[in-house]
Scaffold this active site. Sequence first.
Site, PDB file in Angstrom:
ATOM      1  N   TYR A   9       0.910  -1.235   0.103  1.00 35.36           N
ATOM      2  CA  TYR A   9       0.183   0.039  -0.072  1.00 35.36           C
ATOM      3  C   TYR A   9       0.833   1.214  -0.167  1.00 35.36           C
ATOM      4  O   TYR A   9       1.971   1.327   0.750  1.00 35.36           O
ATOM      5  CB  TYR A   9      -0.811   0.083   1.150  1.00 35.36           C
ATOM      6  CG  TYR A   9      -1.814  -1.128   1.309  1.00 35.36           C
ATOM      7  CD1 TYR A   9      -2.918  -1.065   0.456  1.00 35.36           C
ATOM      8  CD2 TYR A   9      -1.834  -2.257   2.090  1.00 35.36           C
ATOM      9  CE1 TYR A   9      -4.004  -2.290   0.385  1.00 35.36           C
ATOM     10  CE2 TYR A   9      -2.477  -3.353   2.206  1.00 35.36           C
ATOM     11  CZ  TYR A   9      -3.531  -3.563   1.335  1.00 35.36           C
ATOM     12  OH  TYR A   9      -4.244  -4.414   0.943  1.00 35.36           O
ATOM     13  N   SER A  10       0.362   2.481  -0.775  1.00 31.10           N
ATOM     14  CA  SER A  10       1.311   3.603  -0.746  1.00 31.10           C
ATOM     15  C   SER A  10       0.868   4.477   0.550  1.00 31.10           C
ATOM     16  O   SER A  10      -0.265   4.368   0.869  1.00 31.10           O
ATOM     17  CB  SER A  10       0.802   4.607  -1.994  1.00 31.10           C
ATOM     18  OG  SER A  10       0.917   3.869  -3.217  1.00 31.10           O
TER      19      SER A  10
ATOM     20  N   CYS B  73      -0.310   7.919 -11.325  1.00 32.71           N
ATOM     21  CA  CYS B  73      -0.704   6.786 -10.323  1.00 32.71           C
ATOM     22  C   CYS B  73      -1.860   6.560 -10.131  1.00 32.71           C
ATOM     23  O   CYS B  73      -2.938   7.216 -10.169  1.00 32.71           O
ATOM     24  CB  CYS B  73      -0.089   7.140  -8.986  1.00 32.71           C
ATOM     25  SG  CYS B  73      -0.117   5.772  -7.442  1.00 32.71           S
TER      26      CYS B  73
ATOM     27  N   GLU C 223       3.080   4.625 -11.954  1.00 31.16           N
ATOM     28  CA  GLU C 223       3.018   3.500 -11.141  1.00 31.16           C
ATOM     29  C   GLU C 223       1.226   3.352 -11.406  1.00 31.16           C
ATOM     30  O   GLU C 223       0.664   4.037 -10.650  1.00 31.16           O
ATOM     31  CB  GLU C 223       3.223   3.904  -9.425  1.00 31.16           C
ATOM     32  CG  GLU C 223       3.578   2.800  -8.660  1.00 31.16           C
ATOM     33  CD  GLU C 223       4.272   3.328  -7.465  1.00 31.16           C
ATOM     34  OE1 GLU C 223       5.430   3.353  -7.206  1.00 31.16           O
ATOM     35  OE2 GLU C 223       3.471   3.362  -6.321  1.00 31.16           O
TER      36      GLU C 223
ATOM     37  N   TYR D 285      -1.800   0.058 -11.830  1.00 32.71           N
ATOM     38  CA  TYR D 285      -1.703  -1.319 -11.503  1.00 32.71           C
ATOM     39  C   TYR D 285      -3.383  -1.833 -11.870  1.00 32.71           C
ATOM     40  O   TYR D 285      -4.089  -0.950 -12.430  1.00 32.71           O
ATOM     41  CB  TYR D 285      -1.984  -1.544 -10.127  1.00 32.71           C
ATOM     42  CG  TYR D 285      -2.514  -0.285  -9.366  1.00 32.71           C
ATOM     43  CD1 TYR D 285      -3.744  -0.098  -9.135  1.00 32.71           C
ATOM     44  CD2 TYR D 285      -1.516   0.522  -8.667  1.00 32.71           C
ATOM     45  CE1 TYR D 285      -4.134   0.906  -8.281  1.00 32.71           C
ATOM     46  CE2 TYR D 285      -1.851   1.582  -7.999  1.00 32.71           C
ATOM     47  CZ  TYR D 285      -3.201   1.790  -7.816  1.00 32.71           C
ATOM     48  OH  TYR D 285      -3.735   3.052  -7.174  1.00 32.71           O
TER      49      TYR D 285
END
Length: 390
Positions: free
Chosen positions: A189-190, A348, A388, A390
Amino acid sequence: MDLRRQHLIDPAVCIRCNSCQEACPVDAITHDANNYVVEFDTCTGCRACVSPCPTGAIDHWLLVDQPWSIADQFTWEDLPEPHPGHGGEIAPPAEVTQMLNVATTATGGRVPAPSSAAQPFTNVYSREAPVMARVAGNFRITAADAESDIRHVVLDFQHNAFPFLEGQNIGIIPPGQDAKGRPHNIRLYSIASPREGERPNHNNLALTVKRVTDGIGSNYVCDLQKGDPVLVAGPFGDSFLMPDDPNTNIIMICTGTGAAPFRAFTERRRRNHPDAPGKLMLFFGARRPAELPYFGPLSKLPKALIDVNLAFSREPDQPKTYVQDRLRQRADDVAQLLKSTLTHIYVCGLKGMEQGCEEAFADICRLSGLDWASLRATLRVEGRYHVETY
Ligand code: A2P
């Protein structure tokens, strides 16, 4: 004895995020339901996979006389101990690493951290040796009637040091075992707080976590109660870091929980450099305002601190708008920033927006006499364009 250098992935640290397999230019990395592995005969040792790996699990190099097969690697739960006939771990010489990093940057692989970023600590805690944090708070940050349940979870590290920088991640180890009776893999987790902590100097940090149906990690974190113990690994990440120079302009583009690092960036500026000459420009996409995490606090940030551009895709009676549409609407201001060598870009969130943003930047450049292809290459080599997704 004729020893060869074999690239291996540590299965105990790997979080199976697929970043290495995606980054490998020669398809040397593959996986099964158990492990990510490297095919010895195909790997060229180019290290394009090393930087995208958030945990460092990828960066293992052993001197061997007989390489491990991928069938061997699929069965591993840990890296094997070096033993006679299979030599010890080695690092490539510094000049080789440097050469390889520069070479892969030019081809789109490794992107270094911004030159002004502080030096991060990484892998201070691992799955085998995690630190125990306690939950200091867990708050829903999407509206009560929103479809998505996104949480702001604050973890307190008490007397244990947990040094981190804006843009880094932590790993959470859910309790219990997987279907095969092994401990769960780390969930990443960021961090959503600046380096001094969510509450300055209280040795804590916040995460932004979305509940995913049947998600073992996300349901565990979203259900945590104040006071619960949590096992944490990390911090991870040495590339997607905030430039620390207040003169830098930062274009931040995100959807959903991709906002977490940008909350950290913005808080860092708000607390430490509120009158910074550098501009912050945020492009943030969500279905509706109710689904946008931190919508309330975001709307209250001073305009002099940050230029906020929201894109809503499912507002009744409004055209579907994505972050890339907002980028195009702000083409003049974005182009102005792109012309400056002090500008950094961060993307992101959803994988899908990566291409959309690239196309928007290409269009904006075309209109303002810039060449996106060469600018993009320069930005990446200089550590000024980080993605970044996902
Ligand atoms: P959409 O309404 O088309 O799904 P999510 O809520 O699923 O996390 O998505 C966050 C936001 O990102 C939504 O507004 C979603 O729009 C939008 N989105 C989906 N795909 C893309 C894409 N390819 N580029 C940019 N934004 C996207």
